[in-house]
Design an enzyme around this catalytic site. Structure first.
Site, PDB file in Angstrom:
ATOM      1  N   LYS A   5     -15.115  -9.520 -22.112  1.00 28.78           N
ATOM      2  CA  LYS A   5     -15.696  -8.463 -21.264  1.00 28.78           C
ATOM      3  C   LYS A   5     -14.740  -8.043 -20.143  1.00 28.78           C
ATOM      4  CE  LYS A   5     -18.630 -11.788 -18.903  1.00 28.78           C
ATOM      5  NZ  LYS A   5     -17.597 -12.385 -18.032  1.00 28.78           N
ATOM      6  N   ARG A  80     -26.335 -11.413 -14.373  1.00 26.14           N
ATOM      7  CA  ARG A  80     -26.172 -12.537 -15.282  1.00 26.14           C
ATOM      8  C   ARG A  80     -27.468 -13.319 -15.492  1.00 26.14           C
ATOM      9  NH1 ARG A  80     -20.383 -13.555 -15.199  1.00 26.14           N
ATOM     10  NH2 ARG A  80     -19.802 -15.427 -16.304  1.00 26.14           N
ATOM     11  N   ARG A 119      -6.706 -18.879 -22.523  1.00 25.72           N
ATOM     12  CA  ARG A 119      -6.655 -17.783 -21.569  1.00 25.72           C
ATOM     13  C   ARG A 119      -5.732 -18.089 -20.395  1.00 25.72           C
ATOM     14  NH1 ARG A 119     -12.051 -14.936 -19.644  1.00 25.72           N
ATOM     15  NH2 ARG A 119     -12.712 -16.980 -18.900  1.00 25.72           N
ATOM     16  N   ARG A 152      -7.405 -20.880 -15.552  1.00 23.33           N
ATOM     17  CA  ARG A 152      -8.479 -21.042 -14.564  1.00 23.33           C
ATOM     18  C   ARG A 152      -9.044 -22.455 -14.559  1.00 23.33           C
ATOM     19  NH1 ARG A 152     -12.422 -16.106 -15.771  1.00 23.33           N
ATOM     20  NH2 ARG A 152     -13.874 -17.830 -15.530  1.00 23.33           N
ATOM     21  N   ARG A 163     -21.029 -23.313 -19.276  1.00 24.39           N
ATOM     22  CA  ARG A 163     -21.139 -21.854 -19.193  1.00 24.39           C
ATOM     23  C   ARG A 163     -21.858 -21.280 -20.407  1.00 24.39           C
ATOM     24  NH1 ARG A 163     -15.084 -21.269 -18.382  1.00 24.39           N
ATOM     25  NH2 ARG A 163     -15.223 -19.014 -18.559  1.00 24.39           N
TER      26      ARG A 163
END
Ligand code: ADP
Ligand code: ZN
Length: 209
Positions: A5, A80, A119, A152, A163
């Site tokens: 996203k 969210r 990532r 991260r 998550r």
């Protein structure tokens, strides 16, 4: 988490020349600047939990009230949960803004771990890359602002699992909420970022300024 996203949001922002408002990026910036919001948000984010609504909603209301949002914006990572979706309705009503569309980027569960753990993120501009699927031009360096990329703190397998569970229990009901309002656009996020953007542009209409 990991569906792409943020990558889509960055492309859409360019294509439509609107503000990209990512609550995750705002929190990461607040953490690096050690602001009160950042200090409060850090422990939740590191564990992969949602930052409390009181903190998040205030941050979003303040940001959307700023002048540069008048010509339109794209929210990334907010709302969210259902309480945030209801608060967003109030914020938009108070500001006299109409919500055009909600985009749900979905991918197969088994892609996600790989996307998250590979990532690499730019701490300065928020751009995100992937060590195999979306490499920067120079390894470890942001294409746009030349800042060294990091992995991260919450992009670990453990935090990912939290998550994912948070997504299933809290975020997924938001899809139904917008479906009922007739605002929902469903997008297959397993294609390349460019292909996915084309699909989105075809549905939203190509740059309408
Ligand atoms: P991702 O979707 O890949 O996990 P984000 O940058 O959107 O990345 O979010 C990172 C973290 O920031 C979340 O796991 C959560 O802790 C916090 N966060 C972001 N947006 C929200 C929100 N709307 N409400 C509560 N917490 C949020
Ligand atoms: Zn950058």
């Amino acid at each position: 988490p990991g569906a792409g996203k943020g990558t889509q949001a960055a492309l859409i922002k360019e294509a439509y020349n609107i503000k990209h408002i990512s609550t995750g990026d705002m929190f990461r910036k607040a953490i690096s600047e050690k602001t009160p919001t950042g200090i409060e948000a850090k422990s939740y984010i590191d564990q992969g939990k949602l930052v409390p609504d009181s903190v998040t909603n205030k941050l979003v209301r303040e940001r959307l009230s700023e002048k540069d949002c008048e010509n339109g914006f794209l929210l990334d990572g907010y709302p969210r949960n259902l309480a945030q979706a209801e608060e967003l309705d109030k914020i938009l009503k108070d500001l006299g803004i109409k919500l055009d569309a909600v985009i749900n980027v979905s991918v197969d569960d088994n892609f996600l771990i790989e996307r998250i753990t590979g990532r690499r993120t730019c701490t300065k501009c928020g751009a995100s890359y992937h060590i195999s699927f979306n490499k920067p031009k120079v390894e470890g360096i942001c294409d746009d602002c030349k800042t060294p990329l990091i992995s991260r703190v919450d992009d670990t397998k453990e935090s990912y699992e939290t998550r994912y569970n948070v997504y299933m229990t809290e975020t997924k009901p938001v899809i139904e909420y917008y479906k009922n309002l007739g605002k929902l656009i469903e997008i297959d996020g397993s294609k390349s970022p460019e292909e996915t953007l084309k699909v989105i542009e075809n549905i939203l209409g190509v740059n309408n300024g």
